[in-house]
Design a protein around this motif. Sequence first.
Motif, PDB file in Angstrom:
ATOM      1  N   ARG A  30       0.787  -1.239   0.000  1.00  0.00           N
ATOM      2  CA  ARG A  30       0.000   0.000   0.000  1.00  0.00           C
ATOM      3  C   ARG A  30       0.817   1.286   0.000  1.00  0.00           C
ATOM      4  NH1 ARG A  30      -4.514  -2.739  -1.424  1.00  0.00           N
ATOM      5  NH2 ARG A  30      -5.168  -4.238   0.170  1.00  0.00           N
ATOM      6  N   PHE A  31       2.073   1.229   0.431  1.00  0.00           N
ATOM      7  CA  PHE A  31       2.818   2.474   0.607  1.00  0.00           C
ATOM      8  C   PHE A  31       2.962   3.250  -0.705  1.00  0.00           C
ATOM      9  CE2 PHE A  31       6.889   4.868   0.987  1.00  0.00           C
ATOM     10  CZ  PHE A  31       6.466   5.772   1.951  1.00  0.00           C
ATOM     11  N   VAL A  32       3.056   2.568  -1.816  1.00  0.00           N
ATOM     12  CA  VAL A  32       3.218   3.251  -3.100  1.00  0.00           C
ATOM     13  C   VAL A  32       2.048   4.192  -3.376  1.00  0.00           C
ATOM     14  CG1 VAL A  32       2.154   1.376  -4.453  1.00  0.00           C
ATOM     15  CG2 VAL A  32       3.770   2.952  -5.544  1.00  0.00           C
ATOM     16  N   TYR A  33       0.855   3.832  -2.958  1.00  0.00           N
ATOM     17  CA  TYR A  33      -0.312   4.684  -3.211  1.00  0.00           C
ATOM     18  C   TYR A  33      -0.325   5.883  -2.273  1.00  0.00           C
ATOM     19  CZ  TYR A  33      -1.619   0.385  -5.588  1.00  0.00           C
ATOM     20  OH  TYR A  33      -1.610  -0.718  -6.412  1.00  0.00           O
ATOM     21  N   PHE A  34       0.011   5.662  -1.015  1.00  0.00           N
ATOM     22  CA  PHE A  34       0.107   6.767  -0.071  1.00  0.00           C
ATOM     23  C   PHE A  34       1.164   7.767  -0.532  1.00  0.00           C
ATOM     24  CE2 PHE A  34       2.195   8.715   3.575  1.00  0.00           C
ATOM     25  CZ  PHE A  34       1.130   9.227   4.298  1.00  0.00           C
ATOM     26  N   TYR A  35       2.328   7.267  -0.897  1.00  0.00           N
ATOM     27  CA  TYR A  35       3.415   8.145  -1.313  1.00  0.00           C
ATOM     28  C   TYR A  35       3.065   8.878  -2.606  1.00  0.00           C
ATOM     29  CZ  TYR A  35       8.212   9.810  -1.788  1.00  0.00           C
ATOM     30  OH  TYR A  35       9.318  10.611  -1.883  1.00  0.00           O
ATOM     31  N   SER A  36       2.343   8.201  -3.496  1.00  0.00           N
ATOM     32  CA  SER A  36       1.908   8.849  -4.736  1.00  0.00           C
ATOM     33  C   SER A  36       0.964  10.002  -4.432  1.00  0.00           C
ATOM     34  CB  SER A  36       1.219   7.832  -5.649  1.00  0.00           C
ATOM     35  OG  SER A  36       2.128   6.832  -6.076  1.00  0.00           O
ATOM     36  N   GLY A  37       0.062   9.818  -3.462  1.00  0.00           N
ATOM     37  CA  GLY A  37      -0.810  10.911  -3.084  1.00  0.00           C
ATOM     38  C   GLY A  37      -0.039  12.113  -2.585  1.00  0.00           C
ATOM     39  N   TYR A  38       1.039  11.853  -1.871  1.00  0.00           N
ATOM     40  CA  TYR A  38       1.893  12.920  -1.339  1.00  0.00           C
ATOM     41  C   TYR A  38       2.652  13.656  -2.441  1.00  0.00           C
ATOM     42  CZ  TYR A  38       6.278  14.720   0.693  1.00  0.00           C
ATOM     43  OH  TYR A  38       7.374  15.478   1.013  1.00  0.00           O
ATOM     44  N   ILE A  39       3.358  12.915  -3.289  1.00  0.00           N
ATOM     45  CA  ILE A  39       4.219  13.580  -4.278  1.00  0.00           C
ATOM     46  C   ILE A  39       3.458  14.063  -5.510  1.00  0.00           C
ATOM     47  CG2 ILE A  39       6.269  12.317  -3.521  1.00  0.00           C
ATOM     48  CD1 ILE A  39       5.988  10.558  -6.034  1.00  0.00           C
ATOM     49  N   LEU A  40       2.264  13.512  -5.744  1.00  0.00           N
ATOM     50  CA  LEU A  40       1.506  13.879  -6.946  1.00  0.00           C
ATOM     51  C   LEU A  40       0.267  14.700  -6.613  1.00  0.00           C
ATOM     52  CD1 LEU A  40       1.646  10.469  -8.880  1.00  0.00           C
ATOM     53  CD2 LEU A  40       3.104  12.484  -9.207  1.00  0.00           C
ATOM     54  N   ALA A  41       0.205  15.236  -5.411  1.00  0.00           N
ATOM     55  CA  ALA A  41      -1.004  15.934  -4.966  1.00  0.00           C
ATOM     56  C   ALA A  41      -1.420  17.038  -5.937  1.00  0.00           C
ATOM     57  CB  ALA A  41      -0.790  16.509  -3.566  1.00  0.00           C
TER      58      ALA A  41
END
Length: 347
Positions: free
Chosen positions: A183-194
């Motif tokens: 799941r971390f890839v999706y959380f991190y994507s939300g952060y860097i691609l906000a």
Amino acid sequence: MAQMGTVLGQSTPARVDWVDYAKGFCIVMVVMMHSTLGVEAVAGRESWMHALVAFAKPFRMPDFFLISGLFLARVIDRDWRSYLDRKVLHFAYFYLLWVTIQFGFKAPGLAAEHGTSGVVWLYAEAFIEPFGTLWFIYLLPIFFVVTKLARNVPPIVIFLIAAALEIAPIQSGWTVIDEFAGRFVYFYSGYILATHIFTFAAQVQARPLPAAGLLVAWAILNGVFVFGGLADLPFISLALGAVGAAAVVAVSALMARSDGFAALRYLGRNSIVVYLAFFLGMAASRAVLMKTGLELGTVALLVTASGIFGALAWFWAVRRTPLRFLFERPAWARLKRQPKYALQPAE
């Protein structure tokens, strides 16, 4: 759900309607999954609701984690004391409280199966192996801490590592390890691609008809992979999770153009209330409805609704009483700000 609602004694950024719709959509999918699978487990067979649960599986949790990372850039550079209070202690308080509540309800059955010492062991184990439905708020603080620790690492490096973990896939048998990897890839994507995600939502709202057409194409494609038994394959699962999360953003952005789905927006604003407490209405209604002889899919649907509205009813009942600590973190459970002392000139 980090930012899972307006209650819980934590201030939130200015609200973005489509984000609330997305959280509302996802919390309904989560409750539906637990309710449907629970009903089917008791009955020993599947219902028509099983197809909806299976269809949502590739994107249900990826979107929740993507949304959880959206506003992280606003707070990630704060001092560690403030950050830990908002992003770790906040969720730790509710995990500790609600894992204890869940154990209180389940203790008699657990004691009959494992004995009193077994119940004590299971409760202790819940602090290293997340208990039941609460694994999401156990994992979120870990994501927040890891992301802050890695904030000076080039984002592409972290993203590639996170994507590789999801693709692997890792199955250690430990929830924290396995779900972090998946799941971390999706959380991190939300952060860097906000910024890009908010731009995408605005474009969807500006061009609703082409967006609706693409959503139909996505639904067909997602269904082909899910019901073709391909959705869990490496690379495909990552792609379906990412595209599905984008589809939920698009659906939510379209819903936000109207007030016709205000109830879903309200659920999104109070998604953590539902997440914490839905198990009560779900379990109680399942015990009753399974004895009625109703068609199994209808039972699963009614149990889903009972889980959601039961949680909201509990929240409405306690929010202006001393029991509001169930959904609002009290002052004693916060890290106090250290006073700042100014040097005084000698006289």
